[in-house]
Design a protein around this motif. Structure first.
Motif, PDB file in Angstrom:
ATOM      1  N   VAL A 123      41.670  33.173  54.691  1.00  0.00           N
ATOM      2  CA  VAL A 123      40.800  33.621  53.749  1.00  0.00           C
ATOM      3  C   VAL A 123      40.388  33.070  52.549  1.00  0.00           C
ATOM      4  O   VAL A 123      38.949  33.374  52.632  1.00  0.00           O
ATOM      5  CB  VAL A 123      42.219  34.553  52.815  1.00  0.00           C
ATOM      6  N   LEU A 124      40.522  31.743  51.867  1.00  0.00           N
ATOM      7  CA  LEU A 124      40.310  30.884  51.204  1.00  0.00           C
ATOM      8  C   LEU A 124      39.052  30.412  52.037  1.00  0.00           C
ATOM      9  O   LEU A 124      37.757  30.833  51.751  1.00  0.00           O
ATOM     10  CB  LEU A 124      41.373  30.454  50.962  1.00  0.00           C
ATOM     11  N   GLN A 125      38.746  29.789  52.915  1.00  0.00           N
ATOM     12  CA  GLN A 125      38.056  29.137  53.612  1.00  0.00           C
ATOM     13  C   GLN A 125      37.275  29.727  53.767  1.00  0.00           C
ATOM     14  O   GLN A 125      35.555  29.517  54.105  1.00  0.00           O
ATOM     15  CB  GLN A 125      38.231  28.681  55.082  1.00  0.00           C
ATOM     16  N   ASN A 126      37.036  31.472  54.639  1.00  0.00           N
ATOM     17  CA  ASN A 126      36.284  32.143  54.855  1.00  0.00           C
ATOM     18  C   ASN A 126      35.400  32.898  53.057  1.00  0.00           C
ATOM     19  O   ASN A 126      33.835  32.379  53.679  1.00  0.00           O
ATOM     20  CB  ASN A 126      36.592  33.687  55.412  1.00  0.00           C
ATOM     21  N   LEU A 127      36.229  32.489  52.122  1.00  0.00           N
ATOM     22  CA  LEU A 127      35.721  33.074  51.287  1.00  0.00           C
ATOM     23  C   LEU A 127      34.340  31.892  50.613  1.00  0.00           C
ATOM     24  O   LEU A 127      33.706  32.375  49.918  1.00  0.00           O
ATOM     25  CB  LEU A 127      36.299  32.882  49.636  1.00  0.00           C
ATOM     26  N   GLN A 128      34.735  30.224  50.873  1.00  0.00           N
ATOM     27  CA  GLN A 128      34.176  29.410  50.926  1.00  0.00           C
ATOM     28  C   GLN A 128      32.955  28.738  51.637  1.00  0.00           C
ATOM     29  O   GLN A 128      32.063  28.908  51.183  1.00  0.00           O
ATOM     30  CB  GLN A 128      35.244  27.944  50.651  1.00  0.00           C
ATOM     31  N   ALA A 129      33.514  29.309  52.771  1.00  0.00           N
ATOM     32  CA  ALA A 129      32.204  29.004  53.710  1.00  0.00           C
ATOM     33  C   ALA A 129      31.278  30.675  53.413  1.00  0.00           C
ATOM     34  O   ALA A 129      29.804  30.050  53.935  1.00  0.00           O
ATOM     35  CB  ALA A 129      33.156  29.545  55.610  1.00  0.00           C
ATOM     36  N   ASN A 130      31.230  31.222  52.721  1.00  0.00           N
ATOM     37  CA  ASN A 130      30.086  32.438  52.740  1.00  0.00           C
ATOM     38  C   ASN A 130      29.814  32.544  51.313  1.00  0.00           C
ATOM     39  O   ASN A 130      29.513  33.701  50.804  1.00  0.00           O
ATOM     40  CB  ASN A 130      30.953  33.307  53.069  1.00  0.00           C
ATOM     41  N   SER A 131      30.064  31.131  50.316  1.00  0.00           N
ATOM     42  CA  SER A 131      29.881  31.076  49.062  1.00  0.00           C
ATOM     43  C   SER A 131      29.991  32.018  48.509  1.00  0.00           C
ATOM     44  O   SER A 131      29.190  32.461  47.675  1.00  0.00           O
ATOM     45  CB  SER A 131      28.094  30.841  49.213  1.00  0.00           C
ATOM     46  N   PHE A 132      31.239  32.466  48.366  1.00  0.00           N
ATOM     47  CA  PHE A 132      31.810  33.568  47.441  1.00  0.00           C
ATOM     48  C   PHE A 132      31.282  32.626  45.450  1.00  0.00           C
ATOM     49  O   PHE A 132      32.001  32.075  45.416  1.00  0.00           O
ATOM     50  CB  PHE A 132      33.578  34.252  47.517  1.00  0.00           C
ATOM     51  N   ALA A 133      30.897  33.841  44.504  1.00  0.00           N
ATOM     52  CA  ALA A 133      30.614  33.132  43.827  1.00  0.00           C
ATOM     53  C   ALA A 133      32.007  33.603  42.893  1.00  0.00           C
ATOM     54  O   ALA A 133      31.381  33.530  41.934  1.00  0.00           O
ATOM     55  CB  ALA A 133      29.448  34.087  42.679  1.00  0.00           C
ATOM     56  N   GLY A 134      32.051  35.044  43.042  1.00  0.00           N
ATOM     57  CA  GLY A 134      33.594  35.330  41.661  1.00  0.00           C
ATOM     58  C   GLY A 134      34.473  34.800  42.061  1.00  0.00           C
ATOM     59  O   GLY A 134      35.125  33.365  42.035  1.00  0.00           O
ATOM     60  N   ASP A 135      35.401  34.944  41.058  1.00  0.00           N
ATOM     61  CA  ASP A 135      36.884  34.676  40.661  1.00  0.00           C
ATOM     62  C   ASP A 135      37.675  34.330  41.784  1.00  0.00           C
ATOM     63  O   ASP A 135      37.952  35.334  42.662  1.00  0.00           O
ATOM     64  CB  ASP A 135      37.389  34.788  39.687  1.00  0.00           C
ATOM     65  N   ILE A 136      38.429  33.245  42.152  1.00  0.00           N
ATOM     66  CA  ILE A 136      39.851  32.823  43.274  1.00  0.00           C
ATOM     67  C   ILE A 136      40.553  32.641  42.693  1.00  0.00           C
ATOM     68  O   ILE A 136      41.056  31.949  41.578  1.00  0.00           O
ATOM     69  CB  ILE A 136      39.207  32.360  44.343  1.00  0.00           C
ATOM     70  N   HIS A 137      41.699  33.387  42.926  1.00  0.00           N
ATOM     71  CA  HIS A 137      42.602  33.537  41.787  1.00  0.00           C
ATOM     72  C   HIS A 137      44.146  33.235  43.091  1.00  0.00           C
ATOM     73  O   HIS A 137      43.997  34.026  44.528  1.00  0.00           O
ATOM     74  CB  HIS A 137      43.335  34.785  41.330  1.00  0.00           C
ATOM     75  N   LEU A 138      45.469  31.981  43.498  1.00  0.00           N
ATOM     76  CA  LEU A 138      45.780  32.087  44.440  1.00  0.00           C
ATOM     77  C   LEU A 138      47.291  32.313  43.747  1.00  0.00           C
ATOM     78  O   LEU A 138      48.033  32.015  42.646  1.00  0.00           O
ATOM     79  CB  LEU A 138      46.323  30.553  44.811  1.00  0.00           C
ATOM     80  N   ILE A 139      48.171  33.214  44.720  1.00  0.00           N
ATOM     81  CA  ILE A 139      49.443  33.415  44.298  1.00  0.00           C
ATOM     82  C   ILE A 139      50.674  33.698  45.188  1.00  0.00           C
ATOM     83  O   ILE A 139      50.282  33.308  46.613  1.00  0.00           O
ATOM     84  CB  ILE A 139      49.754  34.597  44.216  1.00  0.00           C
ATOM     85  N   GLY A 140      51.599  32.013  45.327  1.00  0.00           N
ATOM     86  CA  GLY A 140      52.096  31.649  46.027  1.00  0.00           C
ATOM     87  C   GLY A 140      53.830  31.804  45.826  1.00  0.00           C
ATOM     88  O   GLY A 140      53.991  31.565  44.511  1.00  0.00           O
ATOM     89  N   ARG A 141      54.750  31.651  46.476  1.00  0.00           N
ATOM     90  CA  ARG A 141      55.880  30.787  46.211  1.00  0.00           C
ATOM     91  C   ARG A 141      56.480  29.944  45.261  1.00  0.00           C
ATOM     92  O   ARG A 141      57.049  29.715  43.996  1.00  0.00           O
ATOM     93  CB  ARG A 141      57.467  30.616  47.697  1.00  0.00           C
ATOM     94  N   ASN A 142      55.451  28.852  45.847  1.00  0.00           N
ATOM     95  CA  ASN A 142      55.429  27.253  45.221  1.00  0.00           C
ATOM     96  C   ASN A 142      54.415  26.647  45.138  1.00  0.00           C
ATOM     97  O   ASN A 142      53.218  27.428  45.136  1.00  0.00           O
ATOM     98  CB  ASN A 142      56.227  26.081  46.228  1.00  0.00           C
ATOM     99  N   ALA A 143      54.886  26.494  43.526  1.00  0.00           N
ATOM    100  CA  ALA A 143      53.045  25.953  42.278  1.00  0.00           C
ATOM    101  C   ALA A 143      52.552  24.969  42.938  1.00  0.00           C
ATOM    102  O   ALA A 143      52.798  24.238  43.853  1.00  0.00           O
ATOM    103  CB  ALA A 143      53.027  25.248  41.304  1.00  0.00           C
TER     104      ALA A 143
END
Length: 712
Positions: free
Chosen positions: A41-61
């Motif tokens: 998902v993240l790579q798709n956002l980056q490959a298409n030059s998404f200009a907005g803010d991206i936040h990542l949430i996971g179990r481990n920092a």
């Protein structure tokens, strides 16, 4: 649309814009492990030059691509537009609740393991659906593969990483794809791309926990890039919302092409196991969706072929099909095929014939289909002249040109003549180049793509798609000016099936004729009634609990005098004592025997998903033996009823057959319409069955010989 990001439907905000074109995205379920769904998902956002803010949430920092992974959804800033949930099914509820608490506008749920797996999981999905709707957040999925916005170049997907080809600025002829199956949605997109038809959006809706087909249709109505909406649905989960959206799309001039499997029981079971669909009545869905202007198709070929024609020609005219060919053999094939499709090949008007005759060689008759034979080899201009004549014919709504592939030079000449003929006409033109999979000249293919010509290698497919397009023009909405006021009905005896005598009283209030007679409680009363109405008479036992009178011996026919009536009364009572000893009768209906006629059936029922729908067809015992019936919406016009009657397989019987007179179709149409109004005005009635309706010769009316009314 309340603003650029919010769609209002029934007063509730539907944040479709924040979903399809977000300004900020949170990926929930991220891990440091590469090649997981969150990474894709993240790579798709980056490959298409998404200009907005991206936040990542996971179990481990941790950190991915320079972005920190936070361990708590509560750490998200308020009002993130979109959350992409890459968590398993067991973690979806907690993630959705956390997103809602932070004011996230929309979410995508990839996880499977919900309604598609069984009843318990379906109920769990419905519980989550109620929670989501109460929060005001909009959700796509679960059990979906994401979506792509080709207008802005935004892609949410976990299967592969792709750079999205953006539409050219100012595009207005794109097709938007909404599919409950991501795999078929991708097939449709690739098929349109191969035809050089632009795609504006491709959305996989999955199980539709929240956002459904109607929500996306409403959004796309106002999308300037989208001209046609293509849908693959295994179950329309919110029929009312979908029909309202479809009606608005029709008003806005945006065609909807829908493929919906499920005509047979095995297809219903496949849909149920695939998307958790609780399949409804496919025939009811079809009649209601088509009434709202939706084009329903049955195959994957048809959905692509039909959408392409509508994308090229958004304002097709009603009418039949004009056909131009170089083959006399194809003329006969086309007549048979179009008969099967229910689309006319109208004869040319005398004016068009007169205009064509001096331009054609004497051995080519000016008619439809127009067979130019081999003459077009020497005179390519005949192709343009013939196509132009067919397009100018008022009875022709679209033209199919079915010709062989010849030399590149001659093929281009034919194409250029067709292009010239279609100039200035909004009627669709489709070209079927014969030769199956044989190669086409590259220069011809280039010209086809440049000019947006609808081309296939199959005349069958082309004619089938054109038939869908030309049948699309819906009938005008029935006038409400002549709709009678809802009658005051007789009091009904609780919920469930009502006795026949009461059903006939209800029909009489609608102006539908019933046999002369009335209810008798004793033999003496029956003799009195028979004397008043005249012999021969019929006796019918009456009780709501007597579901099958004939099988129980509760119907005695053709009693010609008092002695026969007395004997018939005794026989009827003896039959009932043997069949249902504890039966309590309302009485016995004594009626005049009807003269012979044609037996039809009129039915109506309140579908739990789609609302009231009507049925008309061949009646008596033949309704079950042959099933020769047509369905209609409850608010149909008399003209629609007559059209349905003439589409019956037994339509010949209506117009005089084997020395029988033509029957009173006007009386049938009025009765059908009255029953439709009854269902619309009285929601407590859930089913009505008039079988048989005995229809007499033209001008002599129709009489309801039996009536069943069922109340909620």
């Amino acid at each position: 649309m309340a603003d650029g990001y919010t769609r209002l439907e029934n007063g509730q905000p539907r944040t479709i814009g924040r979903l399809l074109n977000p300004r900020s995205v949170a990926i929930v379920g991220m891990s440091s492990k590469p090649n997981t769904a969150g990474h894709i998902v993240l790579q798709n956002l980056q490959a298409n030059s998404f200009a907005g803010d991206i936040h990542l949430i996971g179990r481990n920092a941790g950190e991915v691509s320079g972005l920190p992974i936070r361990t708590d959804i509560a750490s998200l800033p308020a009002g993130v537009d979109l959350a992409v949930l890459t968590v398993p099914a067991a973690a979806v509820e907690e993630a959705l609740a956390g997103c809602a608490s932070r004011g996230v506008g929309a979410a995508v749920v990839f996880a499977s393991g919900f309604a598609e797996t069984g009843e318990a999981a379906r109920q769990e999905q419905e519980r989550l659906s109620r929670m989501v709707r109460a929060s005001g957040m909009s959700v796509v999925g679960p059990n979906c593969i994401g979506y792509t916005n080709f207008v802005e170049g935004f892609n949410v997907a976990f299967v592969s990483v792709n750079e999205v080809p953006r539409l050219a600025p100012g595009t207005t002829d794109a097709v938007a794809i909404i599919a409950q199956s991501g795999g078929l949605g991708n097939h449709m997109r690739l098929g349109l791309n191969a035809r050089n038809v632009p795609v504006s959006y491709s959305v996989s809706t999955g199980n539709e926990m929240d956002l459904g087909l109607g929500d996306f249709v409403l959004h796309l109505i106002d999308d300037p890039a989208t001209r046609v909406i293509m849908i693959y649905a295994e179950h329309i989960r919110q029929p009312g919302a979908f029909l309202r959206a479809a009606a608005r799309a029709r008003e806005a001039g945006k065609p909807i092409v829908l493929m919906h499997p499920g005509r047979g029981q095995r297809a219903k079971e496949a849909a149920k196991s695939h998307t958790g669909a609780l399949a409804g009545d496919h025939a009811v869905m079809r009649v209601m969706a088509e009434r709202a202007g939706v084009v329903l198709v049955d195959t994957l070929d048809e959905v692509l072929d039909t959408a392409e024609i509508l994308a090229r020609y958004p304002r097709p005219s009603p009418g039949g099909v004009g056909i131009l060919t170089f083959s006399g053999a194809f003329c006969g094939i086309a007549h048979d095929f179009c008969d099967d499709l229910g689309i006319a090949i109208p004869p040319l008007s005398t004016e068009t014939e007169a205009a064509l005759r001096p331009q054609l060689p004497s051995f080519i008759p000016p008619r439809n289909p127009l067979d130019l034979g081999t003459e077009a080899v020497w005179r390519p201009d005949l192709v343009g002249m013939g196509a132009s004549a067919l397009l100018s014919e008022p009875s022709v709504g679209g033209v199919v040109v079915s010709i062989p592939v010849v030399s590149p030079k001659l093929s281009l000449a034919y194409l250029n003549n067709i292009l010239e003929a279609r100039r200035g006409s909004h009627k669709p033109v489709a070209l079927a180049l014969l030769g199956d999979g044989s190669p086409l000249p590259p220069e011809l293919l280039a010209a086809v793509r440049e000019h947006g010509v609808v081309v296939s290698r199959s005349s069958d497919r082309t004619l089938r798609a054109m038939a869908h397009v030309l049948r699309r023009s819906p009938p005008p909405a029935p006038s409400q000016a002549d709709r009678p006021r809802a009658p005051e009905l007789p009091a009904m005896s609780g919920a469930g099936p009502q006795p026949e005598w009461l059903g006939k009283e209800i029909l009489a209030t609608l102006g539908i004729s019933v046999p002369g007679g009335r209810l008798a409680g004793t033999l003496e009363q029956a003799i009195l009634v028979a004397g008043e109405i005249g012999y021969p008479v019929v006796l019918k036992a009456q009780a709501a609990a007597l579901a099958h009178k004939t099988e129980a011996g509760g119907v005695i026919l053709n009693l010609k005098d008092e002695a026969a009536l007395r004997a018939g009364w005794d026989r009827l009572m003896g039959n009932l004592r043997q069949a249902q000893p504890d039966l309590r009768l309302d009485g016995v209906l004594v009626e005049a025997m009807s003269p012979p006629g044609l037996e039809l059936v009129i039915g109506g029922r309140r579908d739990p998903q789609w609302g009231p729908v009507l049925l008309v067809g061949l009646g008596g015992v033949l309704v079950e033996a042959l099933g020769d019936v047509r369905l209609l919406p409850a608010d149909c016009s008399e003209g629609e009823v007559l059209t349905a009657l003439n589409q019956l397989k037994a339509a010949k019987l209506l117009h005089g057959f084997r020395n029988r007179p033509a029957v009173d179709l006007g009386a049938v149409a009025r009765a059908v319409r009255a029953i439709g109004h009854l269902l619309l005005d009285h929601p407590e009635i859930i089913e009505i069955d008039v079988n048989p309706l005995m229809v007499h010769a033209q001008g002599e009316g129709a009489v309801a010989l039996d009536a069943l009314v069922v109340t909620a």
